[in-house]
Structure formats: C-alpha cells, structure tokens
Write a protein that holds these residues in place. Structure first.
Motif, mmCIF file in Angstrom:
data_model
loop_
_atom_site.group_PDB
_atom_site.id
_atom_site.type_symbol
_atom_site.label_atom_id
_atom_site.label_comp_id
_atom_site.label_asym_id
_atom_site.label_seq_id
_atom_site.Cartn_x
_atom_site.Cartn_y
_atom_site.Cartn_z
ATOM 1 N N GLU A 61 0.826 -1.205 0.000
ATOM 2 C CA GLU A 61 0.000 0.000 0.000
ATOM 3 C C GLU A 61 0.861 1.256 0.000
ATOM 4 O O GLU A 61 0.559 2.231 -0.686
ATOM 5 N N ARG A 64 2.138 1.674 -3.508
ATOM 6 C CA ARG A 64 1.073 2.138 -4.408
ATOM 7 C C ARG A 64 0.830 3.625 -4.231
ATOM 8 O O ARG A 64 0.734 4.375 -5.213
ATOM 9 N N ARG A 150 3.620 0.887 -13.053
ATOM 10 C CA ARG A 150 2.581 0.377 -12.156
ATOM 11 C C ARG A 150 2.691 -1.144 -12.031
ATOM 12 O O ARG A 150 2.492 -1.708 -10.950
ATOM 13 N N ASP A 154 3.170 -3.394 -8.635
ATOM 14 C CA ASP A 154 2.400 -4.596 -8.319
ATOM 15 C C ASP A 154 3.304 -5.794 -8.053
ATOM 16 O O ASP A 154 2.901 -6.741 -7.366
#
Length: 273
Positions: A61, A64, A150, A154
């Motif tokens: 998190e 991200r 991105r 991940d």
C-alpha cells in the motif's frame, strides 16, 4: 485508508514517543527521517484501523500510494488508471512486461546474495538497464511508461515518475517541495527502484545550460552505477538529445538500453482550427 505522502518531511502529532526517538540519538533520527520520506510514518504505527495488518500488505500500500502521489505531483493524475492490459500492441505491453520482470528477478537474486558470505556473493544485473520510449506528441509514450511502472509496483518494486523539467525546477534555490533540500530531491529519485523520467529534454533549447546538464547527469549516472532501471519518454531522437545533453550523458542513457519507438497518430484526438 489514510493517504501517505511519501515526500513529506513532517508528521502528525505522534501517539508514540517519536520525539523521544529523535532525542535518543542521531542514528534513530536518521532512520525516522528516512521512514517519513518514504511515506512510512512511525507516529501512525499504532493506528491499525487505517492500514492492512500484514507487513507485506502495508508495504504494498505504501508503494502504491508513493507511485500515485508522484503522478499527482507531476500533474499526471489522469494516468493513474493505466495498466499494461490497457495498452495496444503499438505500445509494446509484452516487451515492457518482460523488461520489468527481468528487474524484479534481478532484485530477488540480489536479496538472496545478501544472505551469502561476502566472498561468495555475485554481482547480479539485468542485461537491459534502461528503456527509451521515443515518439511524436500523443503517441502513447507516457501511458506505456506509466503502465510498466505500475506493473513494477504490483510486483513489489517502488516506482516514481517525474517530468524532466519539474525535476530540474525542484533543484533550483528555494524550488524544492516544502521541507526538502535539493540533495534530498536527488536522493528521492536516485534511489527509487524504478524511475519514469518523463518528457526528457522537452521544450529545451538545442543547447542546455550547465545546470541542466550537471543535474541531469548526477541523477542518471547515479542510477546507472547502482543498476536501477529508468524509463525515458521523449519527443526527440537520439541526435537531438545528444545536442542538448552532450555526447557523454546521451551515451549513458543509451547504454544497455532497449528502444521502443511509439508510432501512429495523436491518440488524444485533438481538434484542429
């Protein structure tokens, strides 16, 4: 979930004795500063209701939010939605996936090497270091680079994006975001696992100033020397970049790089008048 500002150098009033950590010694204060810059605020460690319980989930998190915050700072909020699955074949989604996978595997092997005695460790680096995405305006370069970064997030890597011109403006006197020095700005982008340096040399004169060349060189050289991958997007060809940044720096950018040229019409479909 509370949004973490990974560039912030400040924190909310601490429920834990964070100030006591600062007073305890320089080492603790340094660790605290690093954690805060990376968006991990020890002052909120006891507030479990606003974050995942597991360490790996919490780190995911943090990564991200660090990624999305970097897009917002660059004025690229509209790109947050992009994933590799959103790209068409002219944007090379499979090439970008393999490129990131190679760096994910290299990072895994590097971590494994640390458990070995120093005399048994091997130097692990992917064959391809940088990715260069050139093309005309609206060809889909930034969307492709964002989707690749991105995907890296991940897969457990920290990624950030900054436009070349914005990065340089933050390094000028009093130009850095609140609470940061130019040296901290350099470290912020130098040490991230994956960097998207967007719009390389965009709207620059044919000859860059000494400041532009020096600061750009410091960032790129540090990342090349440490083996950290950078994705460059640019409207210019290699000869134009060389004219602006100089042959030595252009060579570093192109060293161990893959070039994925974006072609086609302007995807933004602008109206003519």
């Amino acid at each position: 979930m509370t949004e973490l500002d990974d560039m912030s150098m400040t924190a909310a009033p601490p429920p834990l004795d964070v100030e006591g950590m600062t007073a305890a010694g320089g080492a603790a204060a340094q660790v605290l500063s690093i954690l805060r810059r990376r968006g991990m605020d020890p002052a909120r460690a006891a507030l479990t209701e606003d974050r995942p319980d597991g360490t790996s989930e919490y780190q995911a998190e943090v990564y991200r939010q660090a990624w999305e915050n970097s897009l917002r700072r660059a004025g690229h909020s509209e790109y947050i939605r992009f994933r590799l699955s959103d790209l068409d074949q002219e944007q090379y989604p499979e090439h970008l996936r393999k490129y990131i996978d190679a760096h994910v595997e290299a990072r895994r092997q590097q971590r494994a090497q640390r458990s070995l005695p120093p005399e048994q460790r091997q130097h692990v680096r992917p064959k391809i270091l940088n990715a260069i995405l050139p093309g005309a305006v609206g060809a889909g370069k930034t969307a492709a680079a964002v989707a690749a970064a991105r995907y890296a997030v991940d897969q457990g890597l920290m990624a950030r994006l900054v436009t070349h011109s914005l990065y340089l403006s933050w390094l000028r006197p009093n130009g850095a975001p609140s609470g940061m020095t130019p040296a901290q700005v350099l470290e912020f982008y130098e040490r991230v696992d994956v960097l998207v340096l967007d719009e390389l040399c965009n709207e620059m004169d044919d000859y860059a100033t000494t400041f532009v060349r020096t600061q750009t060189s410091d960032l790129i050289t540090a990342r090349v020397n440490s083996g950290r991958p950078t994705l460059f997007t640019t409207n210019l060809n290699s000869a134009q970049v060389t004219e602006i940044l100089g042959e030595r720096l252009a060579s570093r950018i192109g060293m161990r790089a893959v070039v994925l040229k974006m072609v086609g019409n302007d995807r933004r479909r602008p109206q003519s008048w």
